[in-house]
Design a protein around this motif. Structure first.
Motif, PDB file in Angstrom:
ATOM      1  N   TYR A  52      62.136  28.446   8.681  1.00  0.00           N
ATOM      2  CA  TYR A  52      62.970  29.604   8.979  1.00  0.00           C
ATOM      3  C   TYR A  52      62.581  30.754   8.060  1.00  0.00           C
ATOM      4  CZ  TYR A  52      67.079  32.623   9.149  1.00  0.00           C
ATOM      5  OH  TYR A  52      67.913  33.701   9.265  1.00  0.00           O
ATOM      6  N   GLY A  54      63.922  34.064   8.617  1.00  0.00           N
ATOM      7  CA  GLY A  54      64.880  35.143   8.820  1.00  0.00           C
ATOM      8  C   GLY A  54      65.756  35.362   7.605  1.00  0.00           C
ATOM      9  N   GLU A  63      73.359  31.865  13.233  1.00  0.00           N
ATOM     10  CA  GLU A  63      72.490  32.749  14.012  1.00  0.00           C
ATOM     11  C   GLU A  63      71.019  32.461  13.749  1.00  0.00           C
ATOM     12  OE1 GLU A  63      73.545  35.165  16.220  1.00  0.00           O
ATOM     13  OE2 GLU A  63      75.529  34.280  15.913  1.00  0.00           O
ATOM     14  N   TRP A  64      70.728  31.578  12.807  1.00  0.00           N
ATOM     15  CA  TRP A  64      69.363  31.398  12.304  1.00  0.00           C
ATOM     16  C   TRP A  64      68.364  31.001  13.389  1.00  0.00           C
ATOM     17  CZ3 TRP A  64      66.643  26.771  12.470  1.00  0.00           C
ATOM     18  CH2 TRP A  64      67.381  25.622  12.815  1.00  0.00           C
ATOM     19  N   ARG A  66      68.485  31.767  16.674  1.00  0.00           N
ATOM     20  CA  ARG A  66      68.649  32.532  17.915  1.00  0.00           C
ATOM     21  C   ARG A  66      67.547  33.572  18.162  1.00  0.00           C
ATOM     22  NH1 ARG A  66      73.358  30.665  19.690  1.00  0.00           N
ATOM     23  NH2 ARG A  66      74.971  30.098  18.178  1.00  0.00           N
ATOM     24  N   LYS A  67      66.731  33.825  17.138  1.00  0.00           N
ATOM     25  CA  LYS A  67      65.639  34.796  17.317  1.00  0.00           C
ATOM     26  C   LYS A  67      64.306  34.099  17.101  1.00  0.00           C
ATOM     27  CE  LYS A  67      68.156  38.998  16.117  1.00  0.00           C
ATOM     28  NZ  LYS A  67      68.133  40.265  15.344  1.00  0.00           N
ATOM     29  N   GLU A  69      61.409  35.097  16.526  1.00  0.00           N
ATOM     30  CA  GLU A  69      60.550  35.618  15.459  1.00  0.00           C
ATOM     31  C   GLU A  69      60.967  35.094  14.081  1.00  0.00           C
ATOM     32  OE1 GLU A  69      63.478  39.058  16.500  1.00  0.00           O
ATOM     33  OE2 GLU A  69      62.443  37.402  17.523  1.00  0.00           O
ATOM     34  N   TRP A  70      62.126  34.493  13.983  1.00  0.00           N
ATOM     35  CA  TRP A  70      62.577  33.914  12.712  1.00  0.00           C
ATOM     36  C   TRP A  70      62.116  32.469  12.539  1.00  0.00           C
ATOM     37  CZ3 TRP A  70      68.460  35.564  12.818  1.00  0.00           C
ATOM     38  CH2 TRP A  70      68.546  36.948  12.597  1.00  0.00           C
TER      39      TRP A  70
END
Length: 361
Positions: A52, A54, A63-64, A66-67, A69-70
């Motif tokens: 991770y 992010g 939320e870690w 959910r994207k 790019e993270w």
């Protein structure tokens, strides 16, 4: 030279949200330590490992993941790298070599032995108990048997498999009578933390519902005699020189009939902590000595929180359980006990990491 430290969080267990809160605080403290370069590894609900990259604050809010790019997909290949291989954004793979791991997970998969065994296989040093102690303390029925053999005073108990109960609906009632257990009693899944699936049962008519709840969390059920009294907890720490020390005891003041998950973590919880607990000098020394003895007896390493009851009727101290990876949330007893003893969380993290390095070096 700075060491590469991986902090692992998340996981498949019901305790997943507690892991996120604990990890956020551990990460914050470890970022203040100049000796370590941090790598964050998140495990999804599905059991997928990611590096991770992010913002730290997105972990506590879940939320870690959910994207995209993270997240960096990773694979473990111990024959090629003492750590893991990470897929970069250009789809190439690069090795990340690790020196140390802090597994900040709660529940059976994270603190109950599987992850510890995996890290042993990878040849990685890690904070906390080894696989055997982690597994035995996670299974509260096995832990109770160890306490019994070691001569610790504890509540009467019995345990059985959910499948055996399905084949013999009267099994629980018979085993309760054979163990000499009276109401009120507690019905628990044998392998959960954070009070998931636990029920206080005050009469036989409530037993079936409690059994149904417990078996929805685990296939092994533990029933214990209820003890009317005070709930006390002691933080135990293995030091760099190999000595084992105990904090003063703290007391849980439940806001409900017993200290369940909602009472521990809900924003509107009425529970409170009393640090140190109001005890006589003799009681405090006895409970601290019992905590260290239990830690050593069960071959724990690094850290543990040892929980007790002080029975109202006769002021006798009963061991309840050992938590091999206690919570590090903002309201958790373990770091608060050491902070009250003059060991703030940043220094506590440094001590735990140094012990882990020394223990398996």
């Amino acid at each position: 030279m700075r060491q590469n430290l991986a902090i692992i969080f998340g996981g498949k267990a019901a305790e997943y949200p507690i892991s996120l809160l604990s990890a956020t605080n551990v990460i914050s403290s470890c970022r203040q330590l100049a000796d370590y370069h941090l790598f964050l590894i998140g495990i999804s609900h599905e059991g997928v490992f990611y590096e991770y990259v992010g913002p730290d604050e997105a972990i506590a809010t879940d939320e870690w993941h959910r994207k995209p790019e993270w997240l960096r997909p990773i694979v473990f290949q111990p024959q090629l790298c003492r750590g893991y291989w990470r897929q970069e954004q250009d789809q190439s793979w690069n090795p990340v070599c690790l020196d140390l791991v802090f597994p900040v997970l709660h529940g059976q998969d994270g603190e109950g032995g599987p992850l510890q065994g995996f890290l042993d296989t990878l040849g990685l040093n890690y904070v906390g108990c080894g696989q055997l102690a982690a597994a035995l303390m996670m299974d509260k029925a096995f832990a109770n048997q160890i306490f019994e053999q070691a001569g610790f005073r504890q509540a009467a108990f019995t345990s059985f498999k959910a499948q055996d109960l399905a084949a013999d609906p009267g099994l629980a009632t018979r085993l309760i009578a054979e163990a000499g257990i009276d109401y009120p009693l507690f019905v628990k899944p044998a392998n959960t933390g954070s009070s998931f699936g636990i029920s206080k049962v005050t009469k036989v008519e409530e037993l079936d519902a409690a059994l149904d709840l417990a078996k929805s969390f685990d296939d092994k059920i533990l029933i214990e005699q209820g003890i009317i009294g005070r709930e006390l907890e002691v933080a135990v720490l293995e030091r760099k020189d190999g000595s084992v020390v105990a904090s003063l005891a703290g007391e849980i003041i439940p806001g409900k009939e017993f200290y369940d998950y909602q009472d521990k973590y809900a924003a509107d919880s009425a529970s409170s902590l009393c640090i140190p607990a109001t005890l006589t000098e003799e009681q405090m020394e006895e409970i601290r000595s019992m905590a260290v003895e239990a830690f050593k007896c069960c071959d724990c390493q690094g850290l543990a929180r040892v929980d007790f009851f002080l029975r109202e009727a006769d002021q006798a101290i009963y061991i309840n359980e050992i938590n091999t990876m206690p919570g590090f949330t903002a309201i958790s007893m373990y770091p608060k006990l050491w902070e009250a003893a003059g060991l703030p969380q940043k220094e506590l993290m440094a001590e735990l990491l140094q012990v882990a390095n020394k223990k398996r070096s």
